[in-house]
Design a protein around this motif. Structure first.
Motif, PDB file in Angstrom:
ATOM      1  N   VAL A  99       7.086 -14.303 -14.260  1.00 28.34           N
ATOM      2  CA  VAL A  99       5.846 -13.558 -14.052  1.00 28.34           C
ATOM      3  C   VAL A  99       6.144 -12.242 -13.335  1.00 28.34           C
ATOM      4  O   VAL A  99       7.249 -12.028 -12.838  1.00 28.34           O
ATOM      5  CB  VAL A  99       4.827 -14.395 -13.240  1.00 28.34           C
ATOM      6  CG1 VAL A  99       4.352 -15.600 -14.028  1.00 28.34           C
ATOM      7  CG2 VAL A  99       5.433 -14.853 -11.917  1.00 28.34           C
ATOM      8  N   SER A 100       5.152 -11.380 -13.234  1.00 27.33           N
ATOM      9  CA  SER A 100       5.328 -10.068 -12.609  1.00 27.33           C
ATOM     10  C   SER A 100       5.102 -10.088 -11.101  1.00 27.33           C
ATOM     11  O   SER A 100       5.180  -9.053 -10.451  1.00 27.33           O
ATOM     12  CB  SER A 100       4.371  -9.058 -13.248  1.00 27.33           C
ATOM     13  OG  SER A 100       3.028  -9.438 -12.994  1.00 27.33           O
ATOM     14  N   TRP A 101       4.790 -11.233 -10.546  1.00 28.07           N
ATOM     15  CA  TRP A 101       4.559 -11.339  -9.105  1.00 28.07           C
ATOM     16  C   TRP A 101       5.570 -12.298  -8.496  1.00 28.07           C
ATOM     17  O   TRP A 101       6.273 -13.020  -9.193  1.00 28.07           O
ATOM     18  CB  TRP A 101       3.134 -11.797  -8.808  1.00 28.07           C
ATOM     19  CG  TRP A 101       2.796 -13.154  -9.340  1.00 28.07           C
ATOM     20  CD1 TRP A 101       3.028 -14.356  -8.715  1.00 28.07           C
ATOM     21  CD2 TRP A 101       2.185 -13.473 -10.583  1.00 28.07           C
ATOM     22  NE1 TRP A 101       2.592 -15.393  -9.496  1.00 28.07           N
ATOM     23  CE2 TRP A 101       2.072 -14.873 -10.661  1.00 28.07           C
ATOM     24  CE3 TRP A 101       1.722 -12.701 -11.642  1.00 28.07           C
ATOM     25  CZ2 TRP A 101       1.514 -15.518 -11.755  1.00 28.07           C
ATOM     26  CZ3 TRP A 101       1.173 -13.351 -12.731  1.00 28.07           C
ATOM     27  CH2 TRP A 101       1.070 -14.738 -12.780  1.00 28.07           C
ATOM     28  N   THR A 123       0.817  -1.210   0.000  1.00 35.50           N
ATOM     29  CA  THR A 123       0.000   0.000   0.000  1.00 35.50           C
ATOM     30  C   THR A 123       0.851   1.260   0.000  1.00 35.50           C
ATOM     31  O   THR A 123       0.371   2.317  -0.414  1.00 35.50           O
ATOM     32  CB  THR A 123      -0.927   0.049   1.233  1.00 35.50           C
ATOM     33  OG1 THR A 123      -0.120   0.014   2.412  1.00 35.50           O
ATOM     34  CG2 THR A 123      -1.900  -1.111   1.229  1.00 35.50           C
ATOM     35  N   ASP A 124       2.086   1.169   0.475  1.00 37.97           N
ATOM     36  CA  ASP A 124       2.881   2.379   0.670  1.00 37.97           C
ATOM     37  C   ASP A 124       4.332   2.259   0.210  1.00 37.97           C
ATOM     38  O   ASP A 124       5.174   3.045   0.600  1.00 37.97           O
ATOM     39  CB  ASP A 124       2.847   2.789   2.138  1.00 37.97           C
ATOM     40  CG  ASP A 124       3.420   1.715   3.050  1.00 37.97           C
ATOM     41  OD1 ASP A 124       3.693   0.589   2.583  1.00 37.97           O
ATOM     42  OD2 ASP A 124       3.601   2.003   4.240  1.00 37.97           O
ATOM     43  N   ARG A 125       4.641   1.247  -0.596  1.00 43.28           N
ATOM     44  CA  ARG A 125       6.012   1.065  -1.083  1.00 43.28           C
ATOM     45  C   ARG A 125       5.963   0.276  -2.369  1.00 43.28           C
ATOM     46  O   ARG A 125       4.920  -0.275  -2.715  1.00 43.28           O
ATOM     47  CB  ARG A 125       6.872   0.359  -0.034  1.00 43.28           C
ATOM     48  CG  ARG A 125       6.357  -1.017   0.368  1.00 43.28           C
ATOM     49  CD  ARG A 125       7.116  -1.618   1.535  1.00 43.28           C
ATOM     50  NE  ARG A 125       7.082  -0.798   2.713  1.00 43.28           N
ATOM     51  CZ  ARG A 125       6.288  -1.004   3.754  1.00 43.28           C
ATOM     52  NH1 ARG A 125       5.478  -2.026   3.766  1.00 43.28           N
ATOM     53  NH2 ARG A 125       6.301  -0.208   4.783  1.00 43.28           N
ATOM     54  N   ASP A 126       7.096   0.194  -3.048  1.00 47.70           N
ATOM     55  CA  ASP A 126       7.102  -0.567  -4.290  1.00 47.70           C
ATOM     56  C   ASP A 126       7.234  -2.063  -3.989  1.00 47.70           C
ATOM     57  O   ASP A 126       7.464  -2.477  -2.852  1.00 47.70           O
ATOM     58  CB  ASP A 126       8.171  -0.062  -5.268  1.00 47.70           C
ATOM     59  CG  ASP A 126       9.597  -0.306  -4.810  1.00 47.70           C
ATOM     60  OD1 ASP A 126       9.856  -1.219  -3.997  1.00 47.70           O
ATOM     61  OD2 ASP A 126      10.490   0.420  -5.298  1.00 47.70           O
ATOM     62  N   GLN A 127       7.077  -2.860  -5.018  1.00 52.63           N
ATOM     63  CA  GLN A 127       7.058  -4.314  -4.860  1.00 52.63           C
ATOM     64  C   GLN A 127       8.367  -4.841  -4.273  1.00 52.63           C
ATOM     65  O   GLN A 127       8.348  -5.720  -3.412  1.00 52.63           O
ATOM     66  CB  GLN A 127       6.774  -4.965  -6.215  1.00 52.63           C
ATOM     67  CG  GLN A 127       6.588  -6.468  -6.149  1.00 52.63           C
ATOM     68  CD  GLN A 127       6.446  -7.083  -7.525  1.00 52.63           C
ATOM     69  OE1 GLN A 127       7.091  -6.637  -8.485  1.00 52.63           O
ATOM     70  NE2 GLN A 127       5.600  -8.089  -7.637  1.00 52.63           N
ATOM     71  N   SER A 143       2.436  -6.997  -8.259  1.00 53.91           N
ATOM     72  CA  SER A 143       3.040  -5.695  -8.538  1.00 53.91           C
ATOM     73  C   SER A 143       1.989  -4.612  -8.385  1.00 53.91           C
ATOM     74  O   SER A 143       0.784  -4.878  -8.339  1.00 53.91           O
ATOM     75  CB  SER A 143       3.647  -5.682  -9.937  1.00 53.91           C
ATOM     76  OG  SER A 143       2.644  -5.937 -10.899  1.00 53.91           O
ATOM     77  N   GLY A 144       2.444  -3.380  -8.328  1.00 58.62           N
ATOM     78  CA  GLY A 144       1.527  -2.251  -8.158  1.00 58.62           C
ATOM     79  C   GLY A 144       1.201  -2.032  -6.703  1.00 58.62           C
ATOM     80  O   GLY A 144       1.736  -2.700  -5.811  1.00 58.62           O
ATOM     81  N   ARG A 145       0.329  -1.079  -6.467  1.00 57.15           N
ATOM     82  CA  ARG A 145      -0.070  -0.730  -5.102  1.00 57.15           C
ATOM     83  C   ARG A 145      -1.584  -0.819  -4.952  1.00 57.15           C
ATOM     84  O   ARG A 145      -2.331  -0.559  -5.885  1.00 57.15           O
ATOM     85  CB  ARG A 145       0.377   0.684  -4.750  1.00 57.15           C
ATOM     86  CG  ARG A 145       1.856   0.806  -4.588  1.00 57.15           C
ATOM     87  CD  ARG A 145       2.229   2.135  -4.011  1.00 57.15           C
ATOM     88  NE  ARG A 145       3.683   2.257  -3.969  1.00 57.15           N
ATOM     89  CZ  ARG A 145       4.303   3.353  -3.636  1.00 57.15           C
ATOM     90  NH1 ARG A 145       3.617   4.422  -3.301  1.00 57.15           N
ATOM     91  NH2 ARG A 145       5.614   3.383  -3.623  1.00 57.15           N
ATOM     92  N   ALA A 146      -1.997  -1.154  -3.740  1.00 58.89           N
ATOM     93  CA  ALA A 146      -3.419  -1.185  -3.397  1.00 58.89           C
ATOM     94  C   ALA A 146      -3.733   0.017  -2.544  1.00 58.89           C
ATOM     95  O   ALA A 146      -2.865   0.538  -1.835  1.00 58.89           O
ATOM     96  CB  ALA A 146      -3.749  -2.465  -2.631  1.00 58.89           C
TER      97      ALA A 146
END
Length: 119
Positions: free
Chosen positions: A97-99, A71-75, A114-117
């Motif tokens: 894969v991207s995860w 939620t508050d940082r990159d992967q 990946s990405g943020r929630a």
């Protein structure tokens, strides 16, 4: 009318250990405990996780798993945090894969997407 998931129950050999791990991953607090279980969740108690003592060890890949996003940082930063909490890398044949596919301290698979929630 429809139903809503109110809790997810995970059998485990050490409810305290798994509740501490997942509480750290998700920022959840302990909502209740007894000799056989520990329940954690957010303050609104909307959806909780219940860790239920079971002497049987996990023997195969789970058919249902949890996916998480930072939620508050990159992967990459979140991966470091999860590994420090006790997660381990696992290979279930996911390929390139991207995860990240990880396992909690009892070997239950979960994915760091990946990405943020939204928090």
């Amino acid at each position: 009318m429809a139903a809503r998931i109110t809790e997810l129950v995970l059998d485990c050999t050490d409810p305290e250990r798994l509740a501490a791990f997942w509480g750290g991953v998700l920022g959840y607090e302990v909502l209740g405990r007894d000799d056989e279980s520990v329940e954690i969740g957010p303050p609104d108690r909307r959806t909780t996780l219940l860790f239920l003592r079971n002497p049987d060890r996990k023997l195969q890949k789970l058919r249902l798993h949890i996916d998480v996003k930072a939620t508050d940082r990159d992967q990459a930063e979140e991966l470091e945090r999860l590994l420090a909490l006790g997660a381990t890398h696992v290979d279930i044949g996911q390929g390139d894969v991207s995860w990240y596919t990880l396992a909690d301290p009892e070997g239950n698979e979960f994915c760091l997407l990946s990405g943020r929630a939204d928090p």
